[in-house]
Scaffold this active site. Structure first.
Site, PDB file in Angstrom:
ATOM      1  CG  ASP A  63     -26.860 110.663 -45.475  1.00 18.55           C
ATOM      2  OD1 ASP A  63     -26.462 111.645 -46.091  1.00 18.55           O
ATOM      3  OD2 ASP A  63     -26.118 109.980 -44.742  1.00 18.55           O
ATOM      4  CB  THR A  83     -22.493 111.996 -46.257  1.00 16.69           C
ATOM      5  OG1 THR A  83     -23.803 112.574 -46.278  1.00 16.69           O
ATOM      6  CG2 THR A  83     -22.622 110.537 -45.881  1.00 16.69           C
ATOM      7  CG  ASP A  85     -27.717 117.852 -48.176  1.00 14.92           C
ATOM      8  OD1 ASP A  85     -27.779 116.757 -47.587  1.00 14.92           O
ATOM      9  OD2 ASP A  85     -26.702 118.261 -48.763  1.00 14.92           O
ATOM     10  CB  THR A 137     -14.276 120.445 -51.901  1.00 13.69           C
ATOM     11  OG1 THR A 137     -14.574 119.130 -51.472  1.00 13.69           O
ATOM     12  CG2 THR A 137     -13.180 120.411 -52.961  1.00 13.69           C
TER      13      THR A 137
HETATM   14  P1  AMP Z   1     -17.782 119.185 -50.223  1.00 14.61           P
HETATM   15  O1  AMP Z   1     -17.454 120.609 -50.299  1.00 14.61           O
HETATM   16  O2  AMP Z   1     -16.799 118.301 -50.929  1.00 14.61           O
HETATM   17  O3  AMP Z   1     -18.061 118.733 -48.816  1.00 14.61           O
HETATM   18  O4  AMP Z   1     -19.130 119.019 -51.041  1.00 14.61           O
HETATM   19  C1  AMP Z   1     -20.282 119.780 -50.779  1.00 14.61           C
HETATM   20  C2  AMP Z   1     -21.512 119.001 -51.193  1.00 14.61           C
HETATM   21  O5  AMP Z   1     -21.445 118.692 -52.577  1.00 14.61           O
HETATM   22  C3  AMP Z   1     -21.658 117.674 -50.466  1.00 14.61           C
HETATM   23  O6  AMP Z   1     -23.010 117.377 -50.326  1.00 14.61           O
HETATM   24  C4  AMP Z   1     -21.020 116.694 -51.414  1.00 14.61           C
HETATM   25  O7  AMP Z   1     -21.548 115.423 -51.283  1.00 14.61           O
HETATM   26  C5  AMP Z   1     -21.361 117.295 -52.778  1.00 14.61           C
HETATM   27  N1  AMP Z   1     -20.292 117.033 -53.751  1.00 14.61           N
HETATM   28  C6  AMP Z   1     -19.294 117.879 -54.108  1.00 14.61           C
HETATM   29  N2  AMP Z   1     -18.478 117.302 -55.032  1.00 14.61           N
HETATM   30  C7  AMP Z   1     -18.978 116.075 -55.256  1.00 14.61           C
HETATM   31  C8  AMP Z   1     -18.608 114.996 -56.101  1.00 14.61           C
HETATM   32  N3  AMP Z   1     -17.527 115.065 -56.880  1.00 14.61           N
HETATM   33  N4  AMP Z   1     -19.372 113.870 -56.080  1.00 14.61           N
HETATM   34  C9  AMP Z   1     -20.460 113.777 -55.280  1.00 14.61           C
HETATM   35  N5  AMP Z   1     -20.866 114.768 -54.451  1.00 14.61           N
HETATM   36  C10 AMP Z   1     -20.149 115.899 -54.441  1.00 14.61           C
HETATM   37 MG    MG Z   2     -24.774 117.905 -49.445  1.00 13.94          MG
HETATM   38 MG    MG Z   3     -26.459 115.058 -48.052  1.00 11.52          MG
END
Ligand code: AMP
Ligand code: MG
Ligand code: MG
Length: 317
Positions: A51, A123, A118, A197
């Site tokens: 990153d 990650t 980003d 997610t």
């Molecule tokens: P995901 O769909 O969970 O892969 O999240 C999509 C993006 O939003 C990624 O960059 C995640 O790091 C960020 N993200 C979503 N929910 C959270 C959370 N509760 N805390 C930190 N980052 C989040």
């Molecule tokens: Mg992201």
């Molecule tokens: Mg990122």
């Protein structure tokens, strides 16, 4: 031609090459195996050497080519003075220069642009789960004033499970100018496939899915990857009633999705703003559909009570 192209098109064309280089760095670091993981705000928010290095490559390259540009990177302010010279990309993607640019965008100057970076979206999938590397993307989004207008998505591990196939792909788009590098496919008619997610689930997300009753739910990583599923016709909607995503997660995906006829807003149907002073967090969640015409169905079928709870719904750590 580069010198005469509008500012937004030039920055987009440069970002295509820069995203490719960032993808090389992400693969090199994984191959070496020293990920250097640190927790940012907690275990749900990790940062790795990839990153940091990919962001350094992207920011140094953009600022080398366009010193006056405003750039906001997920990993914050970092020292760009010591980075390897071969991380600084000095060229641009010539094929992007002839994208149709509307008159309104043509008149935008470098100082009207904000770039949201980003360097590695997904990650959690990069670090924690085997077999999900193709959920990782590099996202570079461009705003003119408050509007997300252009973006690049690079997927460094596209095809990584297919032996002998070309590894990685990059595609990009400009609102009003279409999309290059990916052929959009419409999702199947007569069904509702929802993506959300995989690793940041909450009770409110589950409650929303229970109300919408999709035919299929795809829980996958990355905001970039989920919007890509919409573009490839694998899902109809991305439903994320959580304040977890930030502007760097949605700027590039939103712009490219809009360029191909989809729609991305918050859970209340409001479009996010992307000027450089805006709050980073997408407080009211994300609701996106592959086809703009389908967006209203989701808005109408998600109760107001759910929409009002999104901003306070982050999981307690
Ligand atoms: P995901 O769909 O969970 O892969 O999240 C999509 C993006 O939003 C990624 O960059 C995640 O790091 C960020 N993200 C979503 N929910 C959270 C959370 N509760 N805390 C930190 N980052 C989040
Ligand atoms: Mg992201
Ligand atoms: Mg990122």
């Amino acid at each position: 031609m580069a010198a005469t192209a509008p500012a937004v098109v030039r920055v987009l064309a440069s970002s295509v090459r820069i995203a490719d280089r960032a993808g090389d760095i992400i693969r090199e670091i994984m191959a070496k195996g020293k990920l250097g993981i640190v927790e940012k705000t907690g275990k749900d928010d990790l940062q790795t050497e990839a990153d940091r290095s990919a962001q350094n490559c992207i920011l140094a390259s953009l600022l080398h080519q366009y010193p006056e540009l405003k750039v906001v990177g997920e990993e914050g302010e970092q020292d760009l003075s010591q980075i390897p010279s071969d991380w600084i990309v000095k060229d641009l993607e010539e094929n992007a220069l002839d994208l149709n640019c509307t008159d309104a965008f043509k008149s935008a100057k470098m100082e009207d642009l904000t770039v949201w970076v980003d360097p590695l979206d997904g990650t959690a999938e990069y670090t924690q789960v085997k077999g999900l590397l193709d959920h990782v993307t590099v996202l570079i989004g461009l705003a003119i004033g408050s509007q997300a207008v252009a973006g690049v998505i690079h997927q460094p591990y596209w095809n990584y499970k297919t032996e002998g196939a070309k590894l990685g792909r990059t595609f990009y788009g400009l609102v009003g100018g279409g999309v290059r590098g990916l052929t959009p496919v419409k999702p199947p008619q007569g069904q509702k496939i929802v993506t959300t997610t995989r690793s940041h689930g909450t009770g409110l997300i589950q409650q929303t899915l229970d109300i919408l009753k999709p035919d299929q739910i795809l829980k996958v990583g990355g905001a970039g990857h989920k919007v890509m599923l919409l573009m490839e016709g694998k899902a109809h909607a991305y439903v994320f009633p959580s304040p977890g995503c930030k502007k760097w997660d949605t700027c590039a995906p939103e712009a490219i999705l809009h360029a191909m006829g989809g729609k991305l807003t918050d859970m209340k149907g409001e479009t996010y703003k992307y000027h450089s002073e805006v709050e980073h967090r997408n407080m009211d969640g994300v609701l996106a559909t592959a086809e703009a015409a389908d967006h209203a169905w989701y808005l109408d079928n998600i109760p107001q009570e759910v929409k009002d709870k999104v901003k306070d719904s982050l999981r307690k750590k």
